[in-house]
Design a protein around this motif. Structure first.
Motif, mmCIF file in Angstrom:
data_model
loop_
_atom_site.group_PDB
_atom_site.id
_atom_site.type_symbol
_atom_site.label_atom_id
_atom_site.label_comp_id
_atom_site.label_asym_id
_atom_site.label_seq_id
_atom_site.Cartn_x
_atom_site.Cartn_y
_atom_site.Cartn_z
ATOM 1 N N LEU A 198 0.832 -1.204 0.000
ATOM 2 C CA LEU A 198 0.000 0.000 0.000
ATOM 3 C C LEU A 198 0.863 1.249 0.000
ATOM 4 O O LEU A 198 0.554 2.235 -0.695
ATOM 5 N N ALA A 199 1.958 1.242 0.757
ATOM 6 C CA ALA A 199 2.834 2.407 0.800
ATOM 7 C C ALA A 199 3.448 2.679 -0.570
ATOM 8 O O ALA A 199 3.533 3.839 -1.008
ATOM 9 N N ALA A 200 3.863 1.622 -1.280
ATOM 10 C CA ALA A 200 4.438 1.819 -2.612
ATOM 11 C C ALA A 200 3.404 2.377 -3.578
ATOM 12 O O ALA A 200 3.710 3.248 -4.407
ATOM 13 N N TRP A 201 2.157 1.884 -3.500
ATOM 14 C CA TRP A 201 1.107 2.380 -4.404
ATOM 15 C C TRP A 201 0.815 3.845 -4.139
ATOM 16 O O TRP A 201 0.665 4.649 -5.064
ATOM 17 N N LEU A 202 0.723 4.232 -2.881
ATOM 18 C CA LEU A 202 0.438 5.626 -2.547
ATOM 19 C C LEU A 202 1.611 6.539 -2.876
ATOM 20 O O LEU A 202 1.411 7.698 -3.259
ATOM 21 N N ALA A 203 2.838 6.034 -2.734
ATOM 22 C CA ALA A 203 4.012 6.864 -3.026
ATOM 23 C C ALA A 203 4.073 7.247 -4.499
ATOM 24 O O ALA A 203 4.614 8.305 -4.841
ATOM 25 N N GLU A 204 3.531 6.404 -5.371
ATOM 26 C CA GLU A 204 3.523 6.724 -6.800
ATOM 27 C C GLU A 204 2.461 7.754 -7.153
ATOM 28 O O GLU A 204 2.432 8.229 -8.295
ATOM 29 N N ARG A 205 1.590 8.109 -6.216
ATOM 30 C CA ARG A 205 0.502 9.051 -6.479
ATOM 31 C C ARG A 205 0.488 10.115 -5.377
ATOM 32 O O ARG A 205 -0.285 10.043 -4.421
ATOM 33 N N PRO A 206 1.342 11.103 -5.515
ATOM 34 C CA PRO A 206 1.441 12.126 -4.457
ATOM 35 C C PRO A 206 0.212 13.020 -4.361
ATOM 36 O O PRO A 206 0.115 13.819 -3.430
ATOM 37 N N GLY A 207 -0.737 12.906 -5.293
ATOM 38 C CA GLY A 207 -1.924 13.747 -5.236
ATOM 39 C C GLY A 207 -2.990 13.263 -4.283
ATOM 40 O O GLY A 207 -4.032 13.918 -4.135
ATOM 41 N N VAL A 208 -2.785 12.133 -3.612
ATOM 42 C CA VAL A 208 -3.770 11.612 -2.657
ATOM 43 C C VAL A 208 -3.803 12.519 -1.430
ATOM 44 O O VAL A 208 -2.770 12.758 -0.800
ATOM 45 N N GLU A 209 -4.984 13.005 -1.098
ATOM 46 C CA GLU A 209 -5.138 13.918 0.038
ATOM 47 C C GLU A 209 -5.831 13.277 1.232
ATOM 48 O O GLU A 209 -5.602 13.677 2.369
ATOM 49 N N VAL A 210 -6.697 12.286 0.979
ATOM 50 C CA VAL A 210 -7.461 11.655 2.055
ATOM 51 C C VAL A 210 -7.419 10.146 1.838
ATOM 52 O O VAL A 210 -7.610 9.669 0.708
ATOM 53 N N VAL A 211 -7.175 9.386 2.904
ATOM 54 C CA VAL A 211 -7.185 7.918 2.856
ATOM 55 C C VAL A 211 -8.242 7.432 3.843
ATOM 56 O O VAL A 211 -8.106 7.628 5.058
ATOM 57 N N CYS A 212 -9.301 6.825 3.332
ATOM 58 C CA CYS A 212 -10.358 6.248 4.174
ATOM 59 C C CYS A 212 -10.046 4.771 4.387
ATOM 60 O O CYS A 212 -9.819 4.035 3.425
ATOM 61 N N ARG A 213 -10.070 4.333 5.621
ATOM 62 C CA ARG A 213 -9.685 2.954 5.940
ATOM 63 C C ARG A 213 -10.401 2.509 7.197
ATOM 64 O O ARG A 213 -11.038 3.303 7.899
ATOM 65 N N ASP A 214 -10.283 1.189 7.458
ATOM 66 C CA ASP A 214 -10.708 0.715 8.765
ATOM 67 C C ASP A 214 -9.530 0.865 9.721
ATOM 68 O O ASP A 214 -8.521 1.487 9.384
ATOM 69 N N ARG A 215 -9.615 0.275 10.890
ATOM 70 C CA ARG A 215 -8.574 0.482 11.897
ATOM 71 C C ARG A 215 -7.534 -0.625 11.896
ATOM 72 O O ARG A 215 -6.850 -0.847 12.894
ATOM 73 N N ALA A 216 -7.377 -1.312 10.760
ATOM 74 C CA ALA A 216 -6.356 -2.357 10.661
ATOM 75 C C ALA A 216 -4.966 -1.723 10.728
ATOM 76 O O ALA A 216 -4.706 -0.704 10.074
ATOM 77 N N PRO A 217 -4.037 -2.296 11.495
ATOM 78 C CA PRO A 217 -2.715 -1.652 11.666
ATOM 79 C C PRO A 217 -1.898 -1.603 10.391
ATOM 80 O O PRO A 217 -1.141 -0.655 10.182
ATOM 81 N N PHE A 218 -2.039 -2.625 9.506
ATOM 82 C CA PHE A 218 -1.208 -2.611 8.291
ATOM 83 C C PHE A 218 -1.636 -1.505 7.336
ATOM 84 O O PHE A 218 -0.801 -0.912 6.656
ATOM 85 N N PHE A 219 -2.928 -1.195 7.277
ATOM 86 C CA PHE A 219 -3.366 -0.085 6.438
ATOM 87 C C PHE A 219 -2.938 1.261 7.036
ATOM 88 O O PHE A 219 -2.577 2.181 6.302
ATOM 89 N N ALA A 220 -2.974 1.377 8.358
ATOM 90 C CA ALA A 220 -2.533 2.613 8.993
ATOM 91 C C ALA A 220 -1.048 2.851 8.744
ATOM 92 O O ALA A 220 -0.624 3.968 8.408
ATOM 93 N N GLU A 221 -0.256 1.800 8.864
ATOM 94 C CA GLU A 221 1.181 1.945 8.631
ATOM 95 C C GLU A 221 1.476 2.254 7.172
ATOM 96 O O GLU A 221 2.300 3.129 6.861
ATOM 97 N N GLY A 222 0.793 1.543 6.239
ATOM 98 C CA GLY A 222 1.036 1.797 4.822
ATOM 99 C C GLY A 222 0.651 3.195 4.408
ATOM 100 O O GLY A 222 1.360 3.852 3.630
ATOM 101 N N ALA A 223 -0.465 3.723 4.947
ATOM 102 C CA ALA A 223 -0.877 5.086 4.613
ATOM 103 C C ALA A 223 0.083 6.113 5.195
ATOM 104 O O ALA A 223 0.369 7.136 4.561
ATOM 105 N N SER A 224 0.604 5.858 6.393
ATOM 106 C CA SER A 224 1.535 6.806 7.006
ATOM 107 C C SER A 224 2.843 6.877 6.250
ATOM 108 O O SER A 224 3.422 7.957 6.083
#
Length: 532
Positions: A198-224
């Motif tokens: 997830l972190a690699a996918w988001l890093a290729e798209r710097p225009g992302v302003e908001v990430v909606c997710r559940d409270r899973a730790p791996f999604f929180a870490e990847g978004a951060s």
């Protein structure tokens, strides 16, 4: 005649140039169209050099889209050209008609696109059945191959992206689906749910302003890591779901308070004592063991009084000598009521009050109760505990009203007060009066509900402090988890974004997987999700 041919061409090939229709032959099941290409030349596919030197020609018979339920077959004459580039590796090449044919193609481009659209919607088996209804004979594997041959979809760069996990094999392997929240369309699928992906996918798209997710730790870490500039928003439905589970556990821990809703049972009426023998026997007549013992005792003593020996009594009654001796030594039948017929002490006696209390609390699992009394010093077997509880389970009990279950009371607490009936409001009020913990739980749940519906995320720190002041361990666990993800939770309780759209696409992925059971590889599944 030329006008008829021109009209046929416009009817059969409206958007394709350089095709001439020579004739049309219609039979019961097949429409055969004789056509040829009218271009002056063609471009070599290897060196892209124009050539009009005809080397030869031959007929191709590609299938076309059906017409009025009949299969359409083109009898297309194509030419082979000689390449004018002496350095080209290909000496000759066959002309292709853009929008109609491709190299080694058995179907026209419009039929391929139609079957691919059917495959995207229905997958293999169902797609092949629909194609046969429409007049195209095709196998399920061909439908899937046409879907697999579609070009890779272009992945946009969304501003607000939702992320959630989907199961490729439930409990073992999961992937990640990403959805553009603003357009409500999926933008990509990842083959796993690792934070690094997830972190690699988001890093290729710097225009992302908001990430909606559940409270899973791996999604929180990847978004951060992948989008540190983006605001992370925890989904409100998951927050309410977590609160509902914690509320039900809290009510279950105070299930004794629910007995306040049950009226006191009437005093049991005294049961008349069973008819006893004049001799004062503890066993009433009609008891199988007692009656058989009295009958045998009377027969043995009658024969002895008649002068028969013990051996003679043994032979006449068919009894063992020791049994005859035991009956002869007993002055009355009641002396033989020994052994299992007496209330002998048991190793379980000291623990029966504890088992009775736990039974009244609703804990009826014999294995769980046995595990609870072993640390208390119980040395007996599990079978003895099970037998004791079996007797309680099968013994007749007075018919009384049952208290509501913890889930029912939790549902009253979680619902809006205006939606409760008058009876439910009175029962909840009675429980809150008899149990301060449930009263505190109700106040905290309703406070969180107001904060969630009115988007008052700034109240969350005060709510967490209020939870820690009450004796509610289940809510303490929930508060600790929320505190670790406080910023995302506050954003979820404040901003209008949520992951509801993502949950809908997760359900859609489940349906697509069932359609392609056993053949839904990641590549094919990704195309069906993104292109359908």
């Amino acid at each position: 005649m030329e006008e008829v041919v021109l009209r046929l061409k416009e009817l059969l090939f409206p958007s394709i140039a350089d095709v001439a229709v020579l004739s049309v032959d219609v039979s019961i099941a097949i429409v055969r169209v004789d056509a040829e290409c009218t271009a002056n030349g063609a471009v070599c596919p290897a060196c892209e050099v124009w050539s009009n030197r005809v080397h030869g020609s031959y007929l191709r018979f590609p299938d076309d889209v059906p017409s009025a339920g009949r299969s359409v077959v083109l009898q297309l004459r194509v030419r082979r050209f000689a390449c004018g580039n002496s350095r080209c590796a290909r000496r000759t090449f066959v002309e292709q008609i853009p929008g109609l044919t491709r190299r080694h193609g058995q179907r026209t481009e419009r039929l391929r696109s139609s079957l691919a659209a059917v495959g995207l919607a229905l997958a293999g088996r169902a797609g092949a059945r629909i194609a046969r209804v429409l007049g195209v004979s095709v196998s399920r594997s061909t439908v899937l191959r046409l879907v697999d041959a579609l070009p890779e979809p272009e992945i946009p760069a969304p501003r607000v992206v939702g992320v959630d996990a989907y199961a490729t094999r439930k409990g073992r392997h999961y992937g990640t689906v990403l959805v553009d929240i603003e357009t409500r369309r999926p933008v990509d699928l990842l083959p796993d749910r690792e934070a690094s992906s997830l972190a690699a996918w988001l890093a290729e798209r710097p225009g992302v302003e908001v990430v909606c997710r559940d409270r899973a730790p791996f999604f929180a870490e990847g978004a951060s890591v992948g989008a540190p500039q983006a605001v992370q928003v925890a989904d409100r439905w998951h927050l309410w779901h977590n609160l509902s589970e914690a509320a039900e556990r809290a009510v279950a821990q105070h299930r004794r308070c629910l007995r306040a809703l049950v009226p006191a049972a009437p005093e049991p009426q005294p049961v008349p004592a069973p008819e006893e023998e004049p001799s004062g026997s503890p066993w009433p007549t009609g008891h199988r063991f007692a009656d058989r013992t009295r009958a045998r005792h009377a027969s043995v003593h009658a024969l002895l009084e008649a002068g028969h020996s013990l051996r003679s009594v043994q032979r006449q009654l068919g009894m063992a000598w020791h049994t005859v001796k035991r009956f002869a030594d007993a002055a009355k039948p009641e002396d033989l009521f020994i052994g299992q017929w007496q209330n002998r002490p048991s190793v379980l006696d000291d623990y029966k009050p504890y088992l009775d209390d736990r039974w009244d609390e609703g804990i009826t699992n014999a294995w769980k109760l046995w595990e609870e009394i072993v640390p208390l010093g119980y040395k007996g077997s599990y079978q003895r505990v099970r037998a004791y509880l079996h007797d309680k389970r099968t013994s007749p009990r007075p018919v009384t009203a049952r208290p509501p279950s913890p889930r029912t009371v939790a549902r009253w607490i979680l619902r809006h007060p205006d939606t409760l009936t008058e009876t439910e409001q009175l029962q909840l009020k009675a429980v809150r009066t008899h149990c301060p913990e449930i009263d505190a739980l109700t106040r905290l749940v309703r406070s969180f509900a107001t904060m969630l519906t009115e988007r008052r995320g700034e109240r969350l720190p005060d709510w967490l402090d209020a939870v820690r002041q009450d004796d509610l361990p289940s809510l303490h666990t929930l508060a600790a988890g929320i505190d670790r993800d406080r910023d995302a939770v506050i954003a979820g309780l404040t901003l209008p974004w949520s992951s509801g759209v993502v949950e809908g696409h997760v359900n859609r992925i489940k349906m697509l997987k069932r359609q392609m059971f056993g053949r839904a590889g990641f590549k094919l599944l990704r195309k069906r999700v993104l292109l359908a």
